[in-house]
Design a protein around this motif. Structure first.
Motif, short mmCIF file in Angstrom:
data_model
loop_
_atom_site.label_atom_id
_atom_site.label_comp_id
_atom_site.label_asym_id
_atom_site.label_seq_id
_atom_site.Cartn_x
_atom_site.Cartn_y
_atom_site.Cartn_z
N GLN A 159 -5.69 -4.79 -6.83
CA GLN A 159 -6.30 -4.39 -5.57
C GLN A 159 -7.33 -5.43 -5.14
OE1 GLN A 159 -7.57 -0.30 -6.64
NE2 GLN A 159 -5.94 0.44 -5.28
N GLU A 160 -8.11 -5.89 -6.11
CA GLU A 160 -9.12 -6.90 -5.80
C GLU A 160 -8.46 -8.21 -5.38
OE1 GLU A 160 -11.30 -6.89 -9.43
OE2 GLU A 160 -11.94 -4.80 -9.13
N ASP A 161 -7.35 -8.53 -5.99
CA ASP A 161 -6.58 -9.72 -5.63
C ASP A 161 -6.05 -9.66 -4.20
OD1 ASP A 161 -6.88 -10.66 -8.12
OD2 ASP A 161 -4.74 -10.87 -8.59
N GLY A 162 -6.00 -8.43 -3.67
CA GLY A 162 -5.41 -8.30 -2.35
C GLY A 162 -3.90 -8.16 -2.42
N GLN A 163 -3.35 -7.90 -3.63
CA GLN A 163 -1.91 -7.71 -3.75
C GLN A 163 -1.50 -6.25 -3.57
OE1 GLN A 163 0.48 -9.68 -6.80
NE2 GLN A 163 -1.36 -10.73 -7.49
N LEU A 164 -2.50 -5.39 -3.60
CA LEU A 164 -2.20 -3.96 -3.58
C LEU A 164 -3.15 -3.25 -2.62
CD1 LEU A 164 -0.29 -1.99 -5.05
CD2 LEU A 164 -2.13 -1.61 -6.72
N VAL A 165 -2.59 -2.30 -1.91
CA VAL A 165 -3.39 -1.57 -0.92
C VAL A 165 -4.55 -0.85 -1.60
CG1 VAL A 165 -2.13 0.58 -1.05
CG2 VAL A 165 -3.18 -0.08 1.12
N ASP A 166 -5.60 -0.64 -0.86
CA ASP A 166 -6.84 -0.14 -1.45
C ASP A 166 -6.92 1.39 -1.41
OD1 ASP A 166 -9.26 -0.39 -2.72
OD2 ASP A 166 -10.38 -0.45 -0.84
N TRP A 167 -5.88 2.06 -1.92
CA TRP A 167 -5.89 3.53 -1.96
C TRP A 167 -6.32 4.00 -3.35
CZ3 TRP A 167 -0.27 3.95 0.32
CH2 TRP A 167 -0.31 3.69 1.70
N PRO A 168 -6.71 5.26 -3.42
CA PRO A 168 -7.04 5.81 -4.76
C PRO A 168 -5.84 5.64 -5.70
CG PRO A 168 -7.65 7.38 -3.07
CD PRO A 168 -6.93 6.28 -2.37
N ARG A 171 -3.09 8.24 -5.74
CA ARG A 171 -2.13 8.26 -4.63
C ARG A 171 -1.06 7.20 -4.84
NH1 ARG A 171 -3.47 6.95 1.71
NH2 ARG A 171 -1.33 7.32 2.48
N ILE A 172 -1.47 6.06 -5.30
CA ILE A 172 -0.51 4.97 -5.55
C ILE A 172 0.52 5.39 -6.59
CG2 ILE A 172 -0.29 2.66 -6.52
CD1 ILE A 172 -3.02 2.03 -5.25
N ILE A 173 0.00 5.92 -7.70
CA ILE A 173 0.90 6.37 -8.77
C ILE A 173 1.83 7.46 -8.28
CG2 ILE A 173 0.96 7.56 -10.99
CD1 ILE A 173 -1.60 6.01 -11.71
N GLN A 174 1.28 8.37 -7.47
CA GLN A 174 2.06 9.48 -6.94
C GLN A 174 3.30 8.98 -6.20
OE1 GLN A 174 -0.25 12.11 -4.41
NE2 GLN A 174 1.57 12.64 -3.20
N TYR A 175 3.13 7.96 -5.36
CA TYR A 175 4.25 7.46 -4.58
C TYR A 175 5.28 6.76 -5.46
CZ TYR A 175 1.36 8.44 -0.47
OH TYR A 175 0.60 9.05 0.48
N ILE A 176 4.77 5.96 -6.39
CA ILE A 176 5.71 5.28 -7.29
C ILE A 176 6.51 6.31 -8.08
CG2 ILE A 176 5.91 3.68 -9.23
CD1 ILE A 176 3.27 2.42 -8.29
N PHE A 177 5.78 7.29 -8.59
CA PHE A 177 6.41 8.35 -9.35
C PHE A 177 7.49 9.05 -8.53
CE2 PHE A 177 6.48 12.84 -10.67
CZ PHE A 177 6.82 12.69 -12.00
N GLY A 178 7.15 9.39 -7.29
CA GLY A 178 8.10 10.08 -6.43
C GLY A 178 9.36 9.26 -6.20
#
Lengths: 215, 215, 215, 215
Positions: A159-168, A171-178
């Motif tokens: 996230q700090e690198d700017g490669q990943l959106v800055d969500w909790p 939430r990120i895991i939730q979407y990947i999981f889904g």
DNA sequence: CATGAATGAGAATTCATTCAT
DNA sequence: AATGAATGAATTCTCATTCAT
């Protein structure tokens, strides 16, 4: 990578256990039958027959039919699942993968393999979850561990690198999981083979880019 | 919009049916109990008690306990579900929403509402699905209808517009479905309220943009 | 005298009860079998066979095998026994018998008849008493009622008359009870007929005079 | 007096027996459990656990569960009981007690002590008696021995002396037995201490004088 | 001798289903 | 239509007993 053989986690735990060969047969038979027909539609007679032991033997070790279910699910929820997660995290954390896409693909592939290796337990777990609301929260608690693990810090770097959106993180895991679920569920429930390489590639492709055209 | 009240679809179908008040009570009691404890853990005595009728009455209309399950699930799978889809498609197709984001948000919100309105049936359906692999393919067939419907053409327009990635329809729907599932499953299984507005907004935000930072 | 037919107390209570004919048959069969073979050595299959009903019928009313035992013993301990005592007391108190010997003989005769009429229940009660120490104190409490009843005052009159030794009521009753027991126990346990007239005469003869020669 | 320690009769017989320590433990455990819960409600598992041996060991010596019961009851009925009686008779016959009152008191005291020392066996015996009518007659036969023993002659002397009523010996013993029973039964069945001195004095007081006031 | 895993017959109990009223 | 007593097959579970190690 140390965790390539989740497959055998259950079998190994059986071998290492102090259970006699017959008792192990009971567990294996129960695993198959519960997974196929469901706990309630499996009789202890069925189990005894499939394990080629007497019905008394089924009860010698596990006291009740419910005890067999617990002997299968509890180690899975409290040991196999967490252990799998932990081993995975350690490996990942030591990884030197530069981009999140590469990291994600390995991670997803890894998890998919684990799920397929444990189809039967997962099927039984799903059966019980749909019947017992308490199990949902129990599993949820185990899930929280992932977020609070070193893996969390690892992901935050992206996230700090700017490669990943800055969500909790959750939430990120939730979407990947889904998304992973859409590939796994049909296979776990109805059987069939899954092309894990393809599935994990596609998952990353969607998850990272969304449905917007790449231009 | 014609389909705002999915909620009452089951109740309406009960009212319109030629079932007597007692028979309706049986169905309602079964719905609650099957959903709570599962089909196998619900006895016909339980149903009779909850419905405040005699055990004989339970059998008058539905012949067998399995018949009650069918009376709940079959119309749900073959009528309520398709009907909901159809009505939805018609509405959507007539929609003049310009952007896919707006369209998707309405669609997702709509589907989430429907799922929550039918929690109990869905829970029962999930229970049966985890036990009977055949049900998975049966449901899958119903799902294919969506793709082969006018909705398919409708969505394809967005692809031609360049608003939507050029993947097979099935894959697109699969991902949307999976993401929606992450919001719905916990509520259907464990209960609790869902902020549908927020959930559908978040879903669209992820599904359309992926996990790449927006910047 | 109003209480000549203790015999039918159980049968009457069966008839008056809202139990169906088959349920009554279950109770009657259980009474016989428990008395003959003991509770633990009687299977519910035995009961069903003897009552000529299905095994399911045995459980319809009484829920558990223990429930049948309770259905037999509880009314006996809490109703039949106290009722028998009460009726007896009323009769006795109204008696105008002048001497204690005459009074005692009638009383003893009466009680012996009651015991023989209820052999089966008594046998079952004895079986349970030898296995459950709690039952002893439970029965004891019922026994205290006799002492605290009008019968107590009645007997005390004889003490004032100088016809009866001036010991605590409990002690007096204890000895009479013990002597009566020597006539009853063999018949209750091993069967056989008892010449009640002779037995009660002998009882009074001993109890009032002791073992001292009459000269 | 030689027979002051009936208490240890069973223990002694255990020690003297050729039973191994473990086999003795099995007998002791069975004695306790049968007495507490009854034969039928005690499982061989219970016995093995309490005796801290394996279930196989339980069967090594006694072949069947019934065999354990016999190992406890048969020596008690055929050896301990008769031996106790015989020893007692011998002592008594050699006694020079002048009055029957003194003689009776010692005799009663002696018997009460014996009963309390063998509570557990007696409890088990009572349990079996209430179930098996044959046991009653079996015990009765043993009882007859008393009458046909030298003790008989001994007692008859008191009758000739005019100290004892001229009833058949059996009747006299029956009454004494019944009176003693009223003191013993509650203690054997429900536990608790018995003041044997007081009890035996009271017993003699009643038995010899009856309930007539002493004037 | 001792162990304890294994056995299988049988016991209590449940439950979907039927049917006379 | 409705009732609820009755059924009996099936199910879970117990336990005395055996036997290989």
């Amino acid at each position: 990578m140390a965790n390539k053989n989740f497959t055998t986690l259950f079998s190994e735990s059986l071998d290492q256990s102090d259970l006699s060969a017959k008792q192990q047969a009971v567990l294996r038979a129960s695993l198959e039958l519960f997974s196929q027909k469901g706990f309630d539609r499996t009789s202890t007679r069925d189990i005894a027959d499939r394990a080629a032991v007497s019905e008394g033997t089924v009860y010698k070790q596990f006291k009740t039919k419910d005890g067999i279910l617990k002997a299968i699910l509890e180690p899975f929820i409290h040991q196999v699942l967490p252990k799998a997660v932990t081993e995975f995290i350690v490996d990942m954390s030591q990884s030197t993968t530069p981009t999140i896409d590469e990291f994600l693909e390995i991670a997803v592939k890894n998890r998919m393999q684990f799920a397929l290796d444990n189809r039967q337990q997962l099927r039984i777990l799903l059966q019980e979850i749909t019947r017992d609301a308490n199990l949902v929260s129990l599993i949820s608690k185990e899930a929280v561990n992932i977020i609070n693990s070193p893996l969390g810090n690892f992901i935050r770097k992206y996230q700090e690198d700017g490669q990943l959106v800055d969500w909790p993180l959750q939430r990120i895991i939730q979407y990947i999981f889904g998304t992973v679920l859409t590939y796994l569920l049909p296979k776990v429930l109805a059987g069939g083979e899954l092309d894990i390489d393809k599935a994990s590639k596609e998952t990353v492709e969607f998850v990272m880019g969304g449905l917007k055209p790449t231009k």
